[in-house]
Enzyme design. Structure first.
Site, PDB file in Angstrom:
ATOM      1  N   CYS A   1      29.786 -34.666  20.715  1.00 25.58           N
ATOM      2  CA  CYS A   1      29.625 -36.093  20.408  1.00 25.58           C
ATOM      3  C   CYS A   1      28.265 -36.361  19.759  1.00 25.58           C
ATOM      4  O   CYS A   1      27.297 -35.607  19.952  1.00 25.58           O
ATOM      5  CB  CYS A   1      29.720 -36.930  21.673  1.00 25.58           C
ATOM      6  SG  CYS A   1      31.362 -37.001  22.408  1.00 25.58           S
TER       7      CYS A   1
ATOM      8  N   GLU B   1      26.067 -38.638  20.463  1.00 24.54           N
ATOM      9  CA  GLU B   1      24.993 -38.914  21.422  1.00 24.54           C
ATOM     10  C   GLU B   1      24.353 -37.624  21.919  1.00 24.54           C
ATOM     11  O   GLU B   1      23.124 -37.522  22.041  1.00 24.54           O
ATOM     12  CB  GLU B   1      25.536 -39.694  22.624  1.00 24.54           C
ATOM     13  CG  GLU B   1      26.125 -41.052  22.276  1.00 24.54           C
ATOM     14  CD  GLU B   1      27.608 -41.004  21.940  1.00 24.54           C
ATOM     15  OE1 GLU B   1      28.076 -39.985  21.382  1.00 24.54           O
ATOM     16  OE2 GLU B   1      28.300 -41.986  22.245  1.00 24.54           O
TER      17      GLU B   1
ATOM     18  N   ASN C   1      28.702 -36.842  15.353  1.00 23.16           N
ATOM     19  CA  ASN C   1      29.695 -35.973  15.996  1.00 23.16           C
ATOM     20  C   ASN C   1      30.024 -34.796  15.085  1.00 23.16           C
ATOM     21  O   ASN C   1      30.111 -34.925  13.859  1.00 23.16           O
ATOM     22  CB  ASN C   1      30.950 -36.740  16.414  1.00 23.16           C
ATOM     23  CG  ASN C   1      31.606 -37.563  15.327  1.00 23.16           C
ATOM     24  OD1 ASN C   1      30.943 -38.036  14.414  1.00 23.16           O
ATOM     25  ND2 ASN C   1      32.902 -37.746  15.437  1.00 23.16           N
TER      26      ASN C   1
ATOM     27  N   CYS D   1      28.942 -38.197  27.772  1.00 28.24           N
ATOM     28  CA  CYS D   1      27.663 -38.578  27.156  1.00 28.24           C
ATOM     29  C   CYS D   1      26.856 -39.483  28.084  1.00 28.24           C
ATOM     30  O   CYS D   1      25.628 -39.389  28.123  1.00 28.24           O
ATOM     31  CB  CYS D   1      27.903 -39.253  25.817  1.00 28.24           C
ATOM     32  SG  CYS D   1      28.418 -38.084  24.542  1.00 28.24           S
TER      33      CYS D   1
ATOM     34  N   GLU E   1      32.797 -31.960  14.867  1.00 29.75           N
ATOM     35  CA  GLU E   1      34.092 -31.487  15.367  1.00 29.75           C
ATOM     36  C   GLU E   1      34.322 -30.026  14.986  1.00 29.75           C
ATOM     37  O   GLU E   1      33.591 -29.446  14.175  1.00 29.75           O
ATOM     38  CB  GLU E   1      35.208 -32.387  14.816  1.00 29.75           C
ATOM     39  CG  GLU E   1      35.088 -33.816  15.321  1.00 29.75           C
ATOM     40  CD  GLU E   1      36.258 -34.701  14.926  1.00 29.75           C
ATOM     41  OE1 GLU E   1      37.067 -34.318  14.055  1.00 29.75           O
ATOM     42  OE2 GLU E   1      36.339 -35.816  15.510  1.00 29.75           O
TER      43      GLU E   1
ATOM     44  N   CYS F   1      31.315 -42.019  25.632  1.00 26.06           N
ATOM     45  CA  CYS F   1      32.257 -41.381  26.561  1.00 26.06           C
ATOM     46  C   CYS F   1      31.541 -41.036  27.873  1.00 26.06           C
ATOM     47  O   CYS F   1      30.303 -41.023  27.956  1.00 26.06           O
ATOM     48  CB  CYS F   1      32.876 -40.137  25.932  1.00 26.06           C
ATOM     49  SG  CYS F   1      31.801 -38.694  25.899  1.00 26.06           S
TER      50      CYS F   1
HETATM   51  N1  THU Z   1      32.800 -39.247  19.947  1.00 27.87           N
HETATM   52  C1  THU Z   1      31.441 -39.361  19.924  1.00 27.87           C
HETATM   53  O1  THU Z   1      30.773 -38.841  19.018  1.00 27.87           O
HETATM   54  N2  THU Z   1      30.839 -40.059  20.917  1.00 27.87           N
HETATM   55  C2  THU Z   1      31.486 -40.636  21.968  1.00 27.87           C
HETATM   56  O2  THU Z   1      30.841 -41.187  22.861  1.00 27.87           O
HETATM   57  C3  THU Z   1      32.947 -40.589  22.033  1.00 27.87           C
HETATM   58  C4  THU Z   1      33.637 -39.840  20.971  1.00 27.87           C
HETATM   59  C5  THU Z   1      33.470 -38.473  18.892  1.00 27.87           C
HETATM   60  C6  THU Z   1      34.094 -37.196  19.358  1.00 27.87           C
HETATM   61  C7  THU Z   1      35.156 -36.980  18.317  1.00 27.87           C
HETATM   62  O3  THU Z   1      34.589 -36.292  17.220  1.00 27.87           O
HETATM   63  C8  THU Z   1      35.534 -38.368  17.868  1.00 27.87           C
HETATM   64  O4  THU Z   1      34.517 -39.235  18.334  1.00 27.87           O
HETATM   65  C9  THU Z   1      36.867 -38.848  18.406  1.00 27.87           C
HETATM   66  O5  THU Z   1      36.934 -38.707  19.762  1.00 27.87           O
END
Ligand code: THU
Length: 129
Positions: free
Chosen positions: A56, A58, A45, A90, A47, A87
């Site tokens: 994300c 994925e 991920n 994704c 940010e 999520c």
């Molecule tokens: N996140 C992912 O990388 N994948 C997911 O399927 C859900 C959430 C990340 C996004 C963000 O950087 C952190 O998790 C918290 O939501």
């Protein structure tokens, strides 16, 4: 995906997680996507200070794979605290390429215990145009 590939995929997801840029949530996620030719693509991920721009793990992995010319997949491993499920966004993005994709969830808080599900169970009846 055979057992050896699964083991390698889990290891790759755990390594990818270490590359996450998550200074805002402090929730680190790694993903590893297995191409049908055996190649593994990693994602973490990423940010942003403008929170909604976060990508994300994925989708980062999928972007790397597609950019390298791979569009058929036989599994994905996702590593995070709690062994969380991907999520909704994704799920839909993965379903674009593999509706039946085996998903291996790795719980970094429980000695990297795994739980296996299929994308079809996580996202029944995905949108397609
Ligand atoms: N996140 C992912 O990388 N994948 C997911 O399927 C859900 C959430 C990340 C996004 C963000 O950087 C952190 O998790 C918290 O939501």
């Amino acid at each position: 995906m055979n057992e050896q590939q699964k083991t390698e995929l889990v290891a790759a997801a755990l390594e990818a997680r270490l590359m996450a840029h998550a200074p805002y949530s402090r929730f680190f996620v790694g993903a590893a996507l297995l191409s049908t030719d055996g190649t593994i693509f990693r994602g973490a991920n990423v940010e942003n200070a403008s929170y909604g721009l976060t990508i994300c793990a994925e989708r980062t992995a999928l972007g790397a794979a597609v950019t390298a010319g791979h569009q058929t997949f036989s599994g994905i491993a996702i590593a995070a605290a709690g062994g969380v499920s991907p999520c909704g966004a994704c799920r839909q993005v993965l379903a674009e390429f593999a509706t039946q994709l085996p998903v291996v969830l790795v719980d970094t808080e429980s000695n990297n215990a795994i739980r296996e599900v299929d994308l079809a169970a996580l996202l029944p009846d995905p949108f397609s145009s």
